[in-house]
Write a protein that holds these residues in place. Sequence first.
Motif, PDB file in Angstrom:
ATOM      1  N   GLU A  21       0.836  -1.209   0.000  1.00 46.12           N
ATOM      2  CA  GLU A  21       0.000   0.000   0.000  1.00 46.12           C
ATOM      3  C   GLU A  21       0.869   1.257   0.000  1.00 46.12           C
ATOM      4  OE1 GLU A  21      -3.248   0.163  -0.603  1.00 46.12           O
ATOM      5  OE2 GLU A  21      -3.160  -2.017  -0.791  1.00 46.12           O
ATOM      6  N   GLU A  22       1.933   1.255   0.793  1.00 47.18           N
ATOM      7  CA  GLU A  22       2.850   2.411   0.795  1.00 47.18           C
ATOM      8  C   GLU A  22       3.519   2.573  -0.562  1.00 47.18           C
ATOM      9  OE1 GLU A  22       5.701   3.585   3.951  1.00 47.18           O
ATOM     10  OE2 GLU A  22       4.637   2.031   5.093  1.00 47.18           O
ATOM     11  N   LYS A  24       2.318   1.655  -3.444  1.00 43.42           N
ATOM     12  CA  LYS A  24       1.318   2.179  -4.391  1.00 43.42           C
ATOM     13  C   LYS A  24       1.191   3.692  -4.248  1.00 43.42           C
ATOM     14  CE  LYS A  24      -1.590  -1.919  -4.863  1.00 43.42           C
ATOM     15  NZ  LYS A  24      -2.904  -2.500  -4.519  1.00 43.42           N
ATOM     16  N   ALA A  25       1.215   4.181  -3.012  1.00 44.53           N
ATOM     17  CA  ALA A  25       1.137   5.630  -2.781  1.00 44.53           C
ATOM     18  C   ALA A  25       2.369   6.329  -3.351  1.00 44.53           C
ATOM     19  CB  ALA A  25       0.995   5.923  -1.283  1.00 44.53           C
ATOM     20  N   ALA A  27       4.138   5.228  -5.869  1.00 38.94           N
ATOM     21  CA  ALA A  27       4.014   5.144  -7.329  1.00 38.94           C
ATOM     22  C   ALA A  27       3.018   6.159  -7.867  1.00 38.94           C
ATOM     23  CB  ALA A  27       3.604   3.731  -7.731  1.00 38.94           C
ATOM     24  N   ASP A  28       2.016   6.492  -7.072  1.00 37.92           N
ATOM     25  CA  ASP A  28       0.989   7.446  -7.513  1.00 37.92           C
ATOM     26  C   ASP A  28       1.490   8.883  -7.565  1.00 37.92           C
ATOM     27  OD1 ASP A  28      -0.871   5.481  -7.901  1.00 37.92           O
ATOM     28  OD2 ASP A  28      -1.889   5.791  -5.974  1.00 37.92           O
ATOM     29  N   ARG A  29       2.544   9.197  -6.805  1.00 35.38           N
ATOM     30  CA  ARG A  29       3.060  10.568  -6.841  1.00 35.38           C
ATOM     31  C   ARG A  29       3.759  10.798  -8.172  1.00 35.38           C
ATOM     32  NH1 ARG A  29       8.231  12.138  -6.820  1.00 35.38           N
ATOM     33  NH2 ARG A  29       9.805  10.741  -6.005  1.00 35.38           N
ATOM     34  N   LYS A  30       3.609  11.965  -8.684  1.00 36.38           N
ATOM     35  CA  LYS A  30       4.203  12.301  -9.979  1.00 36.38           C
ATOM     36  C   LYS A  30       5.671  12.660  -9.801  1.00 36.38           C
ATOM     37  CE  LYS A  30       0.384  11.758 -12.114  1.00 36.38           C
ATOM     38  NZ  LYS A  30       0.169  10.448 -12.625  1.00 36.38           N
ATOM     39  N   GLU A  42       9.088   6.225 -13.632  1.00 37.01           N
ATOM     40  CA  GLU A  42       8.142   6.008 -12.546  1.00 37.01           C
ATOM     41  C   GLU A  42       8.440   4.694 -11.838  1.00 37.01           C
ATOM     42  OE1 GLU A  42       4.172   6.378 -14.050  1.00 37.01           O
ATOM     43  OE2 GLU A  42       4.468   8.480 -14.584  1.00 37.01           O
ATOM     44  N   ASP A  44       8.305   1.139 -10.602  1.00 35.27           N
ATOM     45  CA  ASP A  44       7.740  -0.135 -11.028  1.00 35.27           C
ATOM     46  C   ASP A  44       7.509  -0.938  -9.755  1.00 35.27           C
ATOM     47  OD1 ASP A  44       7.758  -3.002 -11.653  1.00 35.27           O
ATOM     48  OD2 ASP A  44       8.143  -2.345 -13.705  1.00 35.27           O
ATOM     49  N   LEU A  45       6.252  -1.220  -9.425  1.00 32.93           N
ATOM     50  CA  LEU A  45       5.934  -1.904  -8.173  1.00 32.93           C
ATOM     51  C   LEU A  45       6.605  -3.271  -8.052  1.00 32.93           C
ATOM     52  CD1 LEU A  45       2.169  -1.009  -7.699  1.00 32.93           C
ATOM     53  CD2 LEU A  45       4.134  -0.113  -6.447  1.00 32.93           C
TER      54      LEU A  45
END
Length: 110
Positions: A21-22, A24-25, A27-30, A42, A44-45
């Motif tokens: 979850e952290e 993903k957060a 990764a969501d930031r630009k 960007e 890569d999870l």
Amino acid sequence: VKSPFFDASWIGRMLDRNALEEMKAIADRKLTENEKESGVKELDLCGERGEYHTMCVDGPLYRWEVMLEREERAKEIVMESKWEGNIHNAKKIWTICLKESGETKEENGG
């Protein structure tokens, strides 16, 4: 682990639901313009760009658990070039040193 996504606090951390979850957060930031200009891609999870590495130390296919002893603190390395193995465009990476403990599952109660 490597910058700009991770820091030393991620060393030794279990890759569990909370960590995902952290991530993903993160990764969501630009990316900033400076990061883009520096060639940072960007997050890569799956860690396919060398953002992080994992190690499995036990499982049903293992005859013995891999027992490791690690240094207390992560070592910070400031990168001098844009390419070091698979560490793409990182300004800093953090790593740890591991020593084999020599114990088997049976000796460790496993």
